[in-house]
Scaffold this motif. Sequence first.
Motif, PDB file in Angstrom:
ATOM      1  N   GLY A 100       0.827  -1.190   0.000  1.00  0.00           N
ATOM      2  CA  GLY A 100       0.000   0.000   0.000  1.00  0.00           C
ATOM      3  C   GLY A 100       0.866   1.246   0.000  1.00  0.00           C
ATOM      4  N   TRP A 101       0.691   2.106  -1.009  1.00  0.00           N
ATOM      5  CA  TRP A 101       1.461   3.349  -1.095  1.00  0.00           C
ATOM      6  C   TRP A 101       0.859   4.366  -0.131  1.00  0.00           C
ATOM      7  CZ3 TRP A 101       0.591   8.480  -2.007  1.00  0.00           C
ATOM      8  CH2 TRP A 101       1.708   9.260  -2.305  1.00  0.00           C
ATOM      9  N   ARG A 102       1.702   4.929   0.719  1.00  0.00           N
ATOM     10  CA  ARG A 102       1.289   5.990   1.632  1.00  0.00           C
ATOM     11  C   ARG A 102       2.323   7.109   1.553  1.00  0.00           C
ATOM     12  NH1 ARG A 102      -2.151   2.833   1.081  1.00  0.00           N
ATOM     13  NH2 ARG A 102      -3.344   1.678   2.680  1.00  0.00           N
ATOM     14  N   PRO A 103       1.910   8.365   1.682  1.00  0.00           N
ATOM     15  CA  PRO A 103       2.870   9.478   1.561  1.00  0.00           C
ATOM     16  C   PRO A 103       4.039   9.352   2.532  1.00  0.00           C
ATOM     17  CG  PRO A 103       0.622  10.316   1.559  1.00  0.00           C
ATOM     18  CD  PRO A 103       0.529   8.852   1.877  1.00  0.00           C
ATOM     19  N   GLU A 104       3.773   8.829   3.733  1.00  0.00           N
ATOM     20  CA  GLU A 104       4.822   8.754   4.761  1.00  0.00           C
ATOM     21  C   GLU A 104       5.957   7.808   4.378  1.00  0.00           C
ATOM     22  OE1 GLU A 104       0.834   9.415   6.866  1.00  0.00           O
ATOM     23  OE2 GLU A 104       1.613   8.290   5.151  1.00  0.00           O
ATOM     24  N   ILE A 105       5.694   6.848   3.506  1.00  0.00           N
ATOM     25  CA  ILE A 105       6.721   5.872   3.128  1.00  0.00           C
ATOM     26  C   ILE A 105       6.959   5.883   1.618  1.00  0.00           C
ATOM     27  CG2 ILE A 105       6.445   4.327   5.105  1.00  0.00           C
ATOM     28  CD1 ILE A 105       4.603   2.592   3.346  1.00  0.00           C
ATOM     29  N   ALA A 106       6.595   6.985   0.972  1.00  0.00           N
ATOM     30  CA  ALA A 106       6.676   7.037  -0.492  1.00  0.00           C
ATOM     31  C   ALA A 106       8.088   6.757  -0.999  1.00  0.00           C
ATOM     32  CB  ALA A 106       6.189   8.393  -0.991  1.00  0.00           C
ATOM     33  N   GLU A 107       9.085   7.381  -0.381  1.00  0.00           N
ATOM     34  CA  GLU A 107      10.454   7.190  -0.860  1.00  0.00           C
ATOM     35  C   GLU A 107      10.915   5.758  -0.622  1.00  0.00           C
ATOM     36  OE1 GLU A 107      13.041  10.078   0.804  1.00  0.00           O
ATOM     37  OE2 GLU A 107      11.987  11.801  -0.083  1.00  0.00           O
ATOM     38  N   ALA A 108      10.556   5.203   0.532  1.00  0.00           N
ATOM     39  CA  ALA A 108      10.933   3.815   0.822  1.00  0.00           C
ATOM     40  C   ALA A 108      10.277   2.855  -0.156  1.00  0.00           C
ATOM     41  CB  ALA A 108      10.542   3.459   2.255  1.00  0.00           C
ATOM     42  N   VAL A 109       9.023   3.103  -0.490  1.00  0.00           N
ATOM     43  CA  VAL A 109       8.317   2.235  -1.440  1.00  0.00           C
ATOM     44  C   VAL A 109       9.038   2.226  -2.789  1.00  0.00           C
ATOM     45  CG1 VAL A 109       6.194   2.021  -2.805  1.00  0.00           C
ATOM     46  CG2 VAL A 109       6.063   2.369  -0.328  1.00  0.00           C
ATOM     47  N   GLU A 110       9.492   3.389  -3.223  1.00  0.00           N
ATOM     48  CA  GLU A 110      10.187   3.458  -4.520  1.00  0.00           C
ATOM     49  C   GLU A 110      11.482   2.646  -4.520  1.00  0.00           C
ATOM     50  OE1 GLU A 110      10.329   7.182  -6.759  1.00  0.00           O
ATOM     51  OE2 GLU A 110       9.261   8.110  -5.063  1.00  0.00           O
ATOM     52  N   ARG A 111      12.078   2.460  -3.339  1.00  0.00           N
ATOM     53  CA  ARG A 111      13.351   1.738  -3.270  1.00  0.00           C
ATOM     54  C   ARG A 111      13.184   0.241  -2.997  1.00  0.00           C
ATOM     55  NH1 ARG A 111      14.848   6.557  -0.362  1.00  0.00           N
ATOM     56  NH2 ARG A 111      14.349   5.495   1.609  1.00  0.00           N
ATOM     57  N   LEU A 112      11.976  -0.215  -2.700  1.00  0.00           N
ATOM     58  CA  LEU A 112      11.784  -1.622  -2.352  1.00  0.00           C
ATOM     59  C   LEU A 112      12.145  -2.522  -3.530  1.00  0.00           C
ATOM     60  CD1 LEU A 112       8.435  -1.416  -0.362  1.00  0.00           C
ATOM     61  CD2 LEU A 112      10.675  -2.034   0.558  1.00  0.00           C
ATOM     62  N   PRO A 113      12.940  -3.549  -3.293  1.00  0.00           N
ATOM     63  CA  PRO A 113      13.349  -4.421  -4.398  1.00  0.00           C
ATOM     64  C   PRO A 113      12.214  -5.331  -4.856  1.00  0.00           C
ATOM     65  CG  PRO A 113      14.193  -5.263  -2.307  1.00  0.00           C
ATOM     66  CD  PRO A 113      13.564  -3.938  -2.009  1.00  0.00           C
ATOM     67  N   GLY A 114      12.127  -5.514  -6.161  1.00  0.00           N
ATOM     68  CA  GLY A 114      11.178  -6.463  -6.730  1.00  0.00           C
ATOM     69  C   GLY A 114       9.719  -6.085  -6.566  1.00  0.00           C
ATOM     70  N   LEU A 115       9.435  -4.805  -6.399  1.00  0.00           N
ATOM     71  CA  LEU A 115       8.051  -4.372  -6.207  1.00  0.00           C
ATOM     72  C   LEU A 115       7.296  -4.442  -7.527  1.00  0.00           C
ATOM     73  CD1 LEU A 115       6.113  -3.140  -4.035  1.00  0.00           C
ATOM     74  CD2 LEU A 115       6.731  -0.898  -4.964  1.00  0.00           C
ATOM     75  N   ASP A 116       6.151  -5.133  -7.519  1.00  0.00           N
ATOM     76  CA  ASP A 116       5.374  -5.309  -8.737  1.00  0.00           C
ATOM     77  C   ASP A 116       4.264  -4.271  -8.900  1.00  0.00           C
ATOM     78  OD1 ASP A 116       6.777  -7.703  -9.440  1.00  0.00           O
ATOM     79  OD2 ASP A 116       5.585  -8.782  -7.952  1.00  0.00           O
ATOM     80  N   TRP A 117       3.654  -3.864  -7.772  1.00  0.00           N
ATOM     81  CA  TRP A 117       2.516  -2.940  -7.872  1.00  0.00           C
ATOM     82  C   TRP A 117       2.272  -2.284  -6.528  1.00  0.00           C
ATOM     83  CZ3 TRP A 117      -2.741  -4.012  -5.959  1.00  0.00           C
ATOM     84  CH2 TRP A 117      -2.828  -5.200  -5.211  1.00  0.00           C
ATOM     85  N   VAL A 118       1.454  -1.234  -6.541  1.00  0.00           N
ATOM     86  CA  VAL A 118       1.059  -0.558  -5.312  1.00  0.00           C
ATOM     87  C   VAL A 118      -0.439  -0.290  -5.365  1.00  0.00           C
ATOM     88  CG1 VAL A 118       3.309   0.531  -4.951  1.00  0.00           C
ATOM     89  CG2 VAL A 118       1.516   1.779  -6.188  1.00  0.00           C
ATOM     90  N   GLU A 119      -0.987  -0.099  -4.188  1.00  0.00           N
ATOM     91  CA  GLU A 119      -2.391   0.281  -4.047  1.00  0.00           C
ATOM     92  C   GLU A 119      -2.419   1.613  -3.310  1.00  0.00           C
ATOM     93  OE1 GLU A 119      -5.811  -2.489  -2.396  1.00  0.00           O
ATOM     94  OE2 GLU A 119      -4.927  -1.312  -0.763  1.00  0.00           O
ATOM     95  N   VAL A 120      -3.286   2.521  -3.738  1.00  0.00           N
ATOM     96  CA  VAL A 120      -3.371   3.835  -3.108  1.00  0.00           C
ATOM     97  C   VAL A 120      -4.806   4.082  -2.681  1.00  0.00           C
ATOM     98  CG1 VAL A 120      -3.724   4.976  -5.349  1.00  0.00           C
ATOM     99  CG2 VAL A 120      -2.895   6.305  -3.414  1.00  0.00           C
ATOM    100  N   VAL A 121      -4.991   4.677  -1.495  1.00  0.00           N
ATOM    101  CA  VAL A 121      -6.327   5.039  -1.036  1.00  0.00           C
ATOM    102  C   VAL A 121      -6.875   6.103  -1.981  1.00  0.00           C
ATOM    103  CG1 VAL A 121      -7.692   6.017   0.852  1.00  0.00           C
ATOM    104  CG2 VAL A 121      -5.799   4.460   1.352  1.00  0.00           C
TER     105      VAL A 121
END
Length: 434
Positions: A9-30
């Motif tokens: 789940g993409w959240r503003p508080e962890i946006a930068e960390a989400v972009e760096r996560l290895p092997g990420l296929d997709w995100v969900e946003v509220v």
Amino acid sequence: MAHLGVGIGWRPEIAEAVERLPGLDWVEVVAENICSGHLPASLLRLRERGVRVVPHGVSLGLGGADRPDAGKLAALGERAVALGAPLVTEHIAFVRTSSPALEAGHLLPVRRTRDALDVLCENVRIAQDALPVPLALENIAALISWPGEELTEAQFLTELVERTGVRLLIDVANLHTNRVNRGEDPFAVLDAIPLEALAYVHVAGGVERDGVWHDTHAHPVPEVVLDILAELRRRVSPPGVLLERDDDFPAEAELAGELAAIRGVVGLPGPASAGPAPSPLGSAPDPRTPEGEGPAGPERARVRVGVEQAALLSALVAGTPVPEGFDRRRVRVQARALAAKRAGVVARLAPELPGILGGEDPYREAFLGYARNRPMTAGYRRDALDFAEHLLIRDLPADPAARRRLTTWWQDRVGARPPRRIVRWARTLVGRAA
């Protein structure tokens, strides 16, 4: 249905960390947290990398007695188009009533009756007609059980799919929550629902307090939830699995570790090497075809469902008596949880208020006192203004400097003078008489 892989789940508080996560296929946003014309730069960068983005709605209230709001449906559809989303998702829940006008600020369970199912099915068809992409619905977690239910969770979900063709978003953490709180067997649900309708899966953490499981999305995913995910995987290869985290965000390495654990349980490949999609369901019935009691039947069902939901929601947020048949202790727990969530959201939207009132503890004490018999009727931003006005009417806070700061804060946002002293006295007298 699109194969998504493993996401978060993409959240503003962890946006930068989400972009760096290895092997990420997709995100969900509220969905309600973004604007289709001004998408966050982080989401745009993810999309440019080929990471899919799915909007997840929380405010439609498709399980409510009223028909879905056309404006909310249009906004959800616009966000789906702006994100290039393969689908949108919502919840099998009600969030408000119109008579009286009350807002829960939270997802509340639908009573599993024929009336409620008829209303939900019609609302789903309305949403499907309005949305530009397929719709999937999520099973929710609940603290309380409705008395006199006519269907099990699996029967309710199965008939919903058969009558509408809607897809399912199965939250395995919610299945665990309902095992603890409502005595429901998650494996029996998995055995009986149409898993060929599965769109994707949610995984999240929570915590147990005094025999009640709180679906917090603020704790690590426990082994018992991963066990349910493993059981689901034995029955079907899910098109996608998503980790939800909404608060108390951990270090980036911990998020990556939880995603790795999920990937290990489901063994999902990335989208490029995924297998064939699940078989399509049969075509949904024509939403204009009368069912059950004929054209008047659904309207009578809406009235009955509306009365039931208003009685429960009023007990939860307005302090009215608990309807017959409910566990009164559990209703009180849910009411406290709703008030605490309301206080937290208002503090995030108006972070100046705790500072004006002398800190988090005095703010919460004042807000919970205000909220005890004053339900939210027009959303959290209006709630913040009403709370400030409530304090000013009572000449609070006691410190004159703090009261001046609160007055200025209130004026800046409503563009008006605070009530004159004589008006404040009159309102106070009316409140005491009530």
